[in-house]
Write an enzyme that holds these catalytic residues in place. Structure first.
Site, mmCIF file in Angstrom:
data_model
loop_
_atom_site.group_PDB
_atom_site.id
_atom_site.type_symbol
_atom_site.label_atom_id
_atom_site.label_comp_id
_atom_site.label_asym_id
_atom_site.label_seq_id
_atom_site.Cartn_x
_atom_site.Cartn_y
_atom_site.Cartn_z
ATOM 1 N N PHE A 24 0.848 -1.197 0.000
ATOM 2 C CA PHE A 24 0.000 0.000 0.000
ATOM 3 C C PHE A 24 0.882 1.246 0.000
ATOM 4 C CE2 PHE A 24 -2.371 3.375 2.190
ATOM 5 C CZ PHE A 24 -3.511 3.415 1.401
ATOM 6 N N GLY A 25 0.646 2.134 -0.962
ATOM 7 C CA GLY A 25 1.381 3.402 -1.048
ATOM 8 C C GLY A 25 0.465 4.565 -0.728
ATOM 9 N N TYR A 26 0.960 5.477 0.088
ATOM 10 C CA TYR A 26 0.116 6.615 0.495
ATOM 11 C C TYR A 26 0.853 7.943 0.353
ATOM 12 C CZ TYR A 26 2.961 5.974 4.652
ATOM 13 O OH TYR A 26 4.034 5.834 5.493
ATOM 14 N N GLY A 27 2.145 7.890 0.011
ATOM 15 C CA GLY A 27 2.939 9.113 -0.118
ATOM 16 C C GLY A 27 3.496 9.202 -1.528
ATOM 17 N N SER A 28 4.821 9.326 -1.612
ATOM 18 C CA SER A 28 5.430 9.462 -2.938
ATOM 19 C C SER A 28 5.157 8.249 -3.824
ATOM 20 C CB SER A 28 6.935 9.700 -2.815
ATOM 21 O OG SER A 28 7.524 8.621 -2.146
ATOM 22 N N GLU A 99 13.576 3.774 2.093
ATOM 23 C CA GLU A 99 12.745 4.312 3.172
ATOM 24 C C GLU A 99 13.324 3.973 4.539
ATOM 25 O OE1 GLU A 99 10.649 6.335 2.215
ATOM 26 O OE2 GLU A 99 10.322 5.784 0.133
HETATM 27 C C1 BEZ Z 1 4.539 5.674 0.414
HETATM 28 O O1 BEZ Z 1 3.504 5.065 0.538
HETATM 29 O O2 BEZ Z 1 4.661 6.527 -0.413
HETATM 30 C C2 BEZ Z 1 5.640 5.361 1.328
HETATM 31 C C3 BEZ Z 1 6.383 4.222 1.134
HETATM 32 C C4 BEZ Z 1 7.404 3.948 1.965
HETATM 33 C C5 BEZ Z 1 7.697 4.780 3.008
HETATM 34 C C6 BEZ Z 1 6.928 5.927 3.180
HETATM 35 C C7 BEZ Z 1 5.898 6.205 2.348
#
Ligand code: BEZ
Length: 189
Positions: A24-28, A99
């Site tokens: 699941f991705g929630y940021g970049s 990360e």
């Molecule tokens: C993200 O979902 O973009 C993300 C992935 C790894 C670490 C922090 C954020």
């Protein structure tokens, strides 16, 4: 606690026996994966909200002047819309390194638009990590973002790219949109 979470993540044996799994991705990750994936689809995870509460000393800031990036914060009853990627486990070696500044892998269920749920992994920086900056007024977060830049580029690009990606997903995220709106105001002033 060390800043570097790479080893802790490598010891996470969850899903080690899987040939592929959901991330699941929630940021970049929403706007730039940076790795090969089998498929991707919008998904939500329940009980979490996205917040600019994690310091970035290695990507969008420096050790002396950290930027701010998003993490997930527990919020019972809330849900967070992001982008899920079906990947092979090789991707985690890459992401554990990228990360490493405080993010640990957690197993979480995610729900897709058609209503079905899959258990997968998500990287979360929790309040006990050394790079945690925590809650601050939108004004302070935006000012820190505008002042910060690191090896991956200006912190403002991260914030504005994420806001655009969330708008494209039609995600209702008042916190991220408020930070982005204030950053836009500050950079034209
Ligand atoms: C993200 O979902 O973009 C993300 C992935 C790894 C670490 C922090 C954020």
């Amino acid at each position: 606690m060390s800043f570097d979470t790479t080893e802790a993540n490598r010891r996470t044996a969850v899903f080690d026996d899987h040939d592929e799994l959901w991330l699941f991705g929630y940021g970049s990750l929403i706007y730039k994966a940076g790795f090969d994936y089998i498929e991707r689809a919008p998904a939500t995870i329940e009980g979490w909200v996205r917040r600019y509460w994690q310091g970035s000393h290695d990507h969008r800031g420096t050790p002396h002047a950290p930027g701010r990036v998003v993490t997930l914060v527990e919020a019972p009853g809330a849900s967070c819309l992001g982008m899920a990627y079906r990947v092979t486990p090789a991707v985690f070696d890459y992401l554990d390194h990228r990360e490493k500044n405080g993010y640990l892998r957690f197993a979480q269920p995610m729900t897709f638009v058609d209503g079905h749920t899959e258990k997968g992994l998500v990287y979360i920086a929790t309040p006990d990590n050394a790079a945690w900056l925590g809650e601050a007024p939108v004004e302070d977060i935006a000012a820190q973002v505008v002042a910060s830049t690191g090896p991956s580029g200006p912190n403002r690009d991260y914030v504005l790219n994420l806001a655009d990606a969330l708008a494209e997903l039609d995600a209702d995220d008042a916190h991220c949109q408020a930070v982005a709106a204030r950053v836009r105001e500050l950079i034209v002033a």
